[in-house]
Write a protein that holds these residues in place. Structure first.
Motif, PDB file in Angstrom:
ATOM      1  N   SER A  49     169.196  30.189  -1.314  1.00 40.82           N
ATOM      2  CA  SER A  49     169.250  29.188  -0.244  1.00 40.82           C
ATOM      3  C   SER A  49     170.238  29.668   0.814  1.00 40.82           C
ATOM      4  CB  SER A  49     169.684  27.824  -0.781  1.00 40.82           C
ATOM      5  OG  SER A  49     170.947  27.930  -1.375  1.00 40.82           O
ATOM      6  N   VAL A  50     170.118  29.072   2.007  1.00 39.14           N
ATOM      7  CA  VAL A  50     171.022  29.428   3.104  1.00 39.14           C
ATOM      8  C   VAL A  50     171.644  28.158   3.651  1.00 39.14           C
ATOM      9  CG1 VAL A  50     171.111  30.330   5.479  1.00 39.14           C
ATOM     10  CG2 VAL A  50     169.812  31.562   3.740  1.00 39.14           C
ATOM     11  N   SER A 191     169.758  25.943  -5.936  1.00 39.48           N
ATOM     12  CA  SER A 191     169.690  27.335  -6.410  1.00 39.48           C
ATOM     13  C   SER A 191     169.516  27.411  -7.926  1.00 39.48           C
ATOM     14  CB  SER A 191     170.954  28.095  -6.009  1.00 39.48           C
ATOM     15  OG  SER A 191     171.039  28.158  -4.615  1.00 39.48           O
ATOM     16  N   GLU A 192     169.871  26.341  -8.617  1.00 38.83           N
ATOM     17  CA  GLU A 192     169.738  26.337 -10.080  1.00 38.83           C
ATOM     18  C   GLU A 192     168.356  25.853 -10.531  1.00 38.83           C
ATOM     19  OE1 GLU A 192     173.205  24.054 -10.944  1.00 38.83           O
ATOM     20  OE2 GLU A 192     174.543  25.790 -10.744  1.00 38.83           O
ATOM     21  N   GLN A 193     167.524  25.419  -9.596  1.00 39.96           N
ATOM     22  CA  GLN A 193     166.164  24.991  -9.918  1.00 39.96           C
ATOM     23  C   GLN A 193     165.270  26.226 -10.061  1.00 39.96           C
ATOM     24  OE1 GLN A 193     166.418  21.750 -10.701  1.00 39.96           O
ATOM     25  NE2 GLN A 193     165.082  20.896  -9.154  1.00 39.96           N
ATOM     26  N   PRO A 194     164.122  26.096 -10.735  1.00 40.63           N
ATOM     27  CA  PRO A 194     163.226  27.267 -10.849  1.00 40.63           C
ATOM     28  C   PRO A 194     162.815  27.767  -9.463  1.00 40.63           C
ATOM     29  CG  PRO A 194     162.537  25.472 -12.286  1.00 40.63           C
ATOM     30  CD  PRO A 194     163.612  24.910 -11.416  1.00 40.63           C
ATOM     31  N   PRO A 195     163.111  29.036  -9.127  1.00 45.17           N
ATOM     32  CA  PRO A 195     162.941  29.514  -7.744  1.00 45.17           C
ATOM     33  C   PRO A 195     161.517  29.485  -7.203  1.00 45.17           C
ATOM     34  CG  PRO A 195     163.649  31.302  -9.206  1.00 45.17           C
ATOM     35  CD  PRO A 195     163.737  30.041  -9.994  1.00 45.17           C
ATOM     36  N   SER A 196     160.530  29.807  -8.050  1.00 46.10           N
ATOM     37  CA  SER A 196     159.154  29.810  -7.526  1.00 46.10           C
ATOM     38  C   SER A 196     158.729  28.391  -7.169  1.00 46.10           C
ATOM     39  CB  SER A 196     158.172  30.383  -8.549  1.00 46.10           C
ATOM     40  OG  SER A 196     158.510  31.703  -8.810  1.00 46.10           O
ATOM     41  N   ALA A 197     159.113  27.437  -8.005  1.00 44.88           N
ATOM     42  CA  ALA A 197     158.744  26.037  -7.734  1.00 44.88           C
ATOM     43  C   ALA A 197     159.396  25.562  -6.430  1.00 44.88           C
ATOM     44  CB  ALA A 197     159.164  25.153  -8.908  1.00 44.88           C
ATOM     45  N   VAL A 198     160.632  26.018  -6.201  1.00 48.97           N
ATOM     46  CA  VAL A 198     161.334  25.642  -4.960  1.00 48.97           C
ATOM     47  C   VAL A 198     160.590  26.223  -3.746  1.00 48.97           C
ATOM     48  CG1 VAL A 198     163.460  26.017  -3.628  1.00 48.97           C
ATOM     49  CG2 VAL A 198     163.606  25.328  -6.032  1.00 48.97           C
ATOM     50  N   LEU A 199     160.262  27.515  -3.812  1.00 48.46           N
ATOM     51  CA  LEU A 199     159.563  28.171  -2.689  1.00 48.46           C
ATOM     52  C   LEU A 199     158.212  27.509  -2.417  1.00 48.46           C
ATOM     53  CD1 LEU A 199     160.100  31.985  -3.409  1.00 48.46           C
ATOM     54  CD2 LEU A 199     161.033  30.672  -1.526  1.00 48.46           C
ATOM     55  N   ASN A 200     157.475  27.263  -3.506  1.00 45.15           N
ATOM     56  CA  ASN A 200     156.133  26.688  -3.343  1.00 45.15           C
ATOM     57  C   ASN A 200     156.209  25.272  -2.792  1.00 45.15           C
ATOM     58  OD1 ASN A 200     154.902  29.001  -4.251  1.00 45.15           O
ATOM     59  ND2 ASN A 200     154.802  28.323  -6.384  1.00 45.15           N
ATOM     60  N   THR A 201     157.211  24.526  -3.237  1.00 45.07           N
ATOM     61  CA  THR A 201     157.339  23.144  -2.763  1.00 45.07           C
ATOM     62  C   THR A 201     157.694  23.118  -1.283  1.00 45.07           C
ATOM     63  OG1 THR A 201     157.919  22.397  -4.959  1.00 45.07           O
ATOM     64  CG2 THR A 201     158.565  20.950  -3.148  1.00 45.07           C
TER      65      THR A 201
END
Ligand code: COA
Length: 247
Positions: A49-50, A191-201
């Motif tokens: 994340s930024v 950042s502690e969440q599953p990264p692919s799910a974050v990107l896709n969401t």
């Protein structure tokens, strides 16, 4: 000292506007650094994340007016690279703002996924007052957020608004005495969440308007660039610079 401070804190990249003596007015060189960092963070597995914030009392006074008066702005200028990088950024982007958030200082927030503002924040988009037009896709994103009537009122009068109104509009997530600390805290949680799910969401949340915003940004950019050369804008910029010299 660099005008953009870049720091990685765990899996968060923290970008800080660092030109407080000029209220963090953003030059083309600063836009280029911001765009490069966003583009490299987009492809860096170590960054999830930024956070973007500004040093000193203002988040940013928007585009540097001297830069706009002295440099020819084309569609290849760094400001447009920054807008594209912002619009395309695939990971969570969190802003922390305080004091003045002028022009792009407010419109860039419409591209952020979360925004925290200090109680003293004054948001303004004085494009019309400066003889300009809205940018950064805000002519679509802002009415979508607040409705046509309110967007027209704010754009056409150039009036500013405070943190309470920004929260009512849904422009910001919360009002925080330490907006930067809150932004970094949320960045860590995400950042502690599953990264692919974050990107896709994030991609799904933006999918309804991504292409429309991109093509509108192109049209806004062309109109903005032409307006920069107009007597209305040159006169408004000159008035600002002269008023500052007298102080
Ligand atoms: N571009 C270039 N310089 C800027 C600037 C900008 N957008 N905004 C502020 N500055 C400079 C001032 O010229 C001044 O420089 P100086 O100390 O060398 O004279 C310094 O930053 C401090 O600004 P000042 O206006 O004295 O601070 P303030 O607290 O009284 O007011 C603002 C803050 C943001 C309300 C006011 O600076 C402002 O309206 N700036 C212009 C905003 C703008 O129109 N941006 C363009 C949007 S497209």
């Amino acid at each position: 000292m660099s005008e953009i401070l870049i720091e990685q804190i765990d899996q968060t990249l923290h970008l800080r506007l660092n030109r407080p003596e000029k209220k963090n007015a953003i030059t083309q060189a600063m836009y280029a650094t911001l765009a490069n960092n966003l583009n490299s963070a987009a492809g860096d597995f170590a960054i999830r994340s930024v956070v973007i914030s500004g040093e000193g009392r203002a988040f940013t006074a928007g585009n540097d007016i001297m830069d706009f008066m002295n440099e020819e702005i084309t569609m290849s200028s760094p400001v447009f690279h920054f807008l594209k990088a912002l619009h395309d950024f695939p990971k969570p982007l969190i802003a922390a703002v305080q004091g003045n958030a002028v022009g792009i200082g407010t419109t860039m927030l419409m591209h952020c996924d979360l925004v925290f503002a200090a109680p003293d924040t004054i948001f303004s988009m004085p494009f019309v007052t400066l003889g300009l037009v809205p940018e950064a896709g805000s002519s679509l994103l802002f009415p979508r957020l607040v409705g046509h009537a309110k967007a027209s009122e704010i754009f056409l009068t150039g009036r500013s608004f405070g943190s309470d109104e920004a929260q009512e509009m849904g422009l910001i997530n919360g009002i925080e005495a330490d907006a930067v600390a809150k932004a970094l805290e949320l960045a860590k949680v995400i950042s502690e969440q599953p990264p692919s799910a974050v990107l896709n969401t994030k991609a799904l949340l933006k999918s309804g308007s991504h292409i429309a915003v991109e093509s509108l940004m192109q049209a806004e950019g062309e109109m903005f660039r032409i307006a920069l050369q107009s007597d209305e804008t040159q006169g408004a910029f000159m008035k600002f610079m002269t008023s500052r010299k007298k102080d």
